[in-house]
Motif scaffolding. Structure first.
Motif, PDB file in Angstrom:
ATOM      1  N   LEU A  80       0.788  -1.212   0.008  1.00  0.00           N
ATOM      2  CA  LEU A  80      -0.138   0.168  -0.025  1.00  0.00           C
ATOM      3  C   LEU A  80       0.834   1.213  -0.097  1.00  0.00           C
ATOM      4  O   LEU A  80       0.571   2.231  -0.383  1.00  0.00           O
ATOM      5  CB  LEU A  80      -1.040  -0.066   1.203  1.00  0.00           C
ATOM      6  CG  LEU A  80      -2.063  -0.896   1.321  1.00  0.00           C
ATOM      7  CD1 LEU A  80      -2.632  -1.068   2.456  1.00  0.00           C
ATOM      8  CD2 LEU A  80      -3.091  -0.659   0.116  1.00  0.00           C
ATOM      9  N   GLU A  81       1.925   1.192   0.810  1.00  0.00           N
ATOM     10  CA  GLU A  81       2.908   2.460   0.607  1.00  0.00           C
ATOM     11  C   GLU A  81       3.396   2.725  -0.375  1.00  0.00           C
ATOM     12  O   GLU A  81       3.836   3.828  -0.973  1.00  0.00           O
ATOM     13  CB  GLU A  81       3.935   2.278   1.766  1.00  0.00           C
ATOM     14  CG  GLU A  81       3.301   2.298   3.441  1.00  0.00           C
ATOM     15  CD  GLU A  81       4.359   1.786   4.545  1.00  0.00           C
ATOM     16  OE1 GLU A  81       5.514   1.254   3.930  1.00  0.00           O
ATOM     17  OE2 GLU A  81       3.802   1.850   5.546  1.00  0.00           O
ATOM     18  N   LEU A  91      -7.937   5.794  -1.528  1.00  0.00           N
ATOM     19  CA  LEU A  91      -8.519   5.454  -0.094  1.00  0.00           C
ATOM     20  C   LEU A  91      -8.366   4.019   0.085  1.00  0.00           C
ATOM     21  O   LEU A  91      -8.587   3.029  -0.752  1.00  0.00           O
ATOM     22  CB  LEU A  91     -10.248   5.891  -0.240  1.00  0.00           C
ATOM     23  CG  LEU A  91     -11.057   5.407   0.925  1.00  0.00           C
ATOM     24  CD1 LEU A  91     -10.581   6.286   2.302  1.00  0.00           C
ATOM     25  CD2 LEU A  91     -12.492   5.508   0.781  1.00  0.00           C
ATOM     26  N   VAL A  92      -8.148   3.728   1.286  1.00  0.00           N
ATOM     27  CA  VAL A  92      -7.868   2.336   1.822  1.00  0.00           C
ATOM     28  C   VAL A  92      -9.064   1.908   2.647  1.00  0.00           C
ATOM     29  O   VAL A  92      -9.189   2.581   3.604  1.00  0.00           O
ATOM     30  CB  VAL A  92      -6.580   1.958   2.333  1.00  0.00           C
ATOM     31  CG1 VAL A  92      -6.223   0.554   2.635  1.00  0.00           C
ATOM     32  CG2 VAL A  92      -5.549   2.401   1.567  1.00  0.00           C
ATOM     33  N   VAL A 140      -9.765   3.642   6.186  1.00  0.00           N
ATOM     34  CA  VAL A 140     -10.965   3.396   7.125  1.00  0.00           C
ATOM     35  C   VAL A 140     -11.494   2.214   6.976  1.00  0.00           C
ATOM     36  O   VAL A 140     -11.132   1.358   6.336  1.00  0.00           O
ATOM     37  CB  VAL A 140     -12.177   4.524   6.693  1.00  0.00           C
ATOM     38  CG1 VAL A 140     -12.464   4.008   5.331  1.00  0.00           C
ATOM     39  CG2 VAL A 140     -13.362   4.553   7.606  1.00  0.00           C
ATOM     40  N   ALA A 141     -11.975   1.707   8.362  1.00  0.00           N
ATOM     41  CA  ALA A 141     -12.301   0.406   8.640  1.00  0.00           C
ATOM     42  C   ALA A 141     -13.776   0.181   8.578  1.00  0.00           C
ATOM     43  O   ALA A 141     -14.526   1.415   8.872  1.00  0.00           O
ATOM     44  CB  ALA A 141     -11.904  -0.278  10.005  1.00  0.00           C
ATOM     45  N   LEU A 142     -14.257  -0.758   8.477  1.00  0.00           N
ATOM     46  CA  LEU A 142     -15.853  -1.091   8.247  1.00  0.00           C
ATOM     47  C   LEU A 142     -16.209  -1.929   9.607  1.00  0.00           C
ATOM     48  O   LEU A 142     -16.013  -3.079   9.365  1.00  0.00           O
ATOM     49  CB  LEU A 142     -16.295  -1.543   7.037  1.00  0.00           C
ATOM     50  CG  LEU A 142     -17.684  -1.950   6.664  1.00  0.00           C
ATOM     51  CD1 LEU A 142     -18.451  -0.555   6.753  1.00  0.00           C
ATOM     52  CD2 LEU A 142     -18.023  -2.596   5.411  1.00  0.00           C
ATOM     53  N   LEU A 178      -9.370   3.075  -4.962  1.00  0.00           N
ATOM     54  CA  LEU A 178      -9.686   2.286  -3.826  1.00  0.00           C
ATOM     55  C   LEU A 178      -8.975   1.153  -3.631  1.00  0.00           C
ATOM     56  O   LEU A 178      -8.764   0.282  -4.542  1.00  0.00           O
ATOM     57  CB  LEU A 178     -11.226   2.031  -3.984  1.00  0.00           C
ATOM     58  CG  LEU A 178     -11.884   1.291  -2.704  1.00  0.00           C
ATOM     59  CD1 LEU A 178     -11.888   2.147  -1.637  1.00  0.00           C
ATOM     60  CD2 LEU A 178     -13.288   0.758  -2.995  1.00  0.00           C
ATOM     61  N   PHE A 179      -8.331   0.703  -2.583  1.00  0.00           N
ATOM     62  CA  PHE A 179      -7.752  -0.420  -1.981  1.00  0.00           C
ATOM     63  C   PHE A 179      -8.529  -0.995  -0.962  1.00  0.00           C
ATOM     64  O   PHE A 179      -8.799  -0.455   0.194  1.00  0.00           O
ATOM     65  CB  PHE A 179      -6.349  -0.147  -1.618  1.00  0.00           C
ATOM     66  CG  PHE A 179      -5.496   0.368  -2.660  1.00  0.00           C
ATOM     67  CD1 PHE A 179      -4.694  -0.528  -3.436  1.00  0.00           C
ATOM     68  CD2 PHE A 179      -5.460   1.794  -2.992  1.00  0.00           C
ATOM     69  CE1 PHE A 179      -3.804  -0.119  -4.339  1.00  0.00           C
ATOM     70  CE2 PHE A 179      -4.638   2.439  -3.772  1.00  0.00           C
ATOM     71  CZ  PHE A 179      -3.849   1.360  -4.779  1.00  0.00           C
TER      72      PHE A 179
END
Length: 333
Positions: A179-180, A188-189, A211-213, A254-255
């Protein structure tokens, strides 16, 4: 003795509020257990070292328990026989009580049962089996059998234990590294479960926001109390989808980090806040449903999706072997 008593009272006073607070959120991780389920996990615990070790455990435990009723009936006349009888009784009774208490507690606790919960019972069982074995007549054949069993268990267990020792507990650090490199400041991750947010927060230090879900205020540890508040609130997916749509519409990426699974065939309907739905406080139902809503939207609105490979040569704990998916493009709504 007074000092020890005061220390115990102080410890109890400190832990009682924690136990009471635990009862407030424990309902979301409750799980219906029965004796068969607990026994199956216990079997997995002794099978971690291989089939030979498992059957050795089972055979010696059964032998110790079967010896108990026979020695209770048998009455010896010599001192050495009485001593062996006492050892048989102690080993069998202790093993029986330890097994009954462990199985009974885990069945009644209503928590998910993991093999590690049997470590204490296995330690007691090993001591009881050792007492039982040492109480047998001291013949050369018995000692030779003991030595052969120990060597065979060690040899057959070594490979599996080395593999487990090399097992990574997570691949989040590898995902964070990718990701980096790939995620830009406007991307957005999304972490598909807040349970993985702890590892992502620890390892990921990239430019893109994540952001987490569902989104929680604290990822320093498993905040079940915050997760309970989340499932008792409104569906968090619509707000997240609005953020995802803005990112993709602007031409950014988006990741997704986590375990996705297939997209649902029909659009999932939002669940009412817990415990107003038929699922009560079942946390996994809510978190899986939110993930299904997200996957369905991406499946029907995103243009491109790529499963990014993660370089890993070691085995990874299945509980946190995560995937990484790159999403780009937006169909006309």
């Amino acid at each position: 003795m007074v000092g020890i008593g005061a220390l115990a009272a102080l410890s109890l006073t400190a832990y009682v509020p924690i136990i009471r607070r635990t009862q407030e959120w424990a309902v979301i991780v409750a799980n219906k257990n029965d004796i068969a389920t607990v026994l199956a996990v216990g079997r997995d615990a002794i099978a971690n070292s291989g089939a030979f070790a498992k059957w050795t455990w089972i055979s010696l435990i059964i032998a110790t328990l079967l010896a108990l009723p026979s020695v209770l009936v048998f009455r010896g006349s010599r001192e050495d026989v009485d001593l062996a009888r006492d050892r048989f009784v102690f080993a069998g009774t202790t093993l029986l009580v330890a097994a009954a208490v462990t199985i009974g507690f885990l069945s009644a606790a209503s928590y998910l049962v993991f093999p590690r919960y049997f470590v204490a019972a296995m330690a007691i069982a090993a001591l009881c089996i050792n007492i039982f074995w040492n109480a047998l007549p001291r013949s050369v054949s018995i000692r030779a059998l003991s030595l052969c069993l120990a060597i065979l268990v060690a040899l057959t267990s070594l490979g599996l234990l080395l593999e487990r020792a090399r097992m990574r507990m997570t691949n989040s650090d590898r995902i964070a590294s990718v990701l980096e490199q790939r995620a830009g400041p406007d991307d957005l991750v999304v972490v598909t479960s807040s349970l993985y947010g702890i590892s992502i927060q620890r390892y990921y230090h990239g430019r893109a926001d994540w952001v987490a879900l569902p989104p929680l205020a604290d990822f320093s540890l498993h905040r079940w109390d915050l997760l309970k508040q989340a499932i008792a609130g409104p569906d968090p997916v619509p707000e997240l989808l609005s953020q995802v749509q803005n990112v993709l519409q602007a031409g950014h990426k988006l990741f997704l980090v986590g375990k996705l699974g297939p997209a649902p065939a029909t659009q999932p309907e939002p669940l009412p806040p817990a415990p107003q739905s038929q699922f009560g406080w079942q946390m996994e139902v809510y978190t899986n449903h939110w993930k299904s809503e997200l996957i369905y939207w991406i499946e029907h609105h995103a243009l491109h999706g790529t499963n990014l490979s993660i370089d890993q040569n070691e085995p990874v704990n299945p509980l946190e072997q995560l995937g990484l998916f790159e999403i780009s493009g937006l169909r006309e709504l």
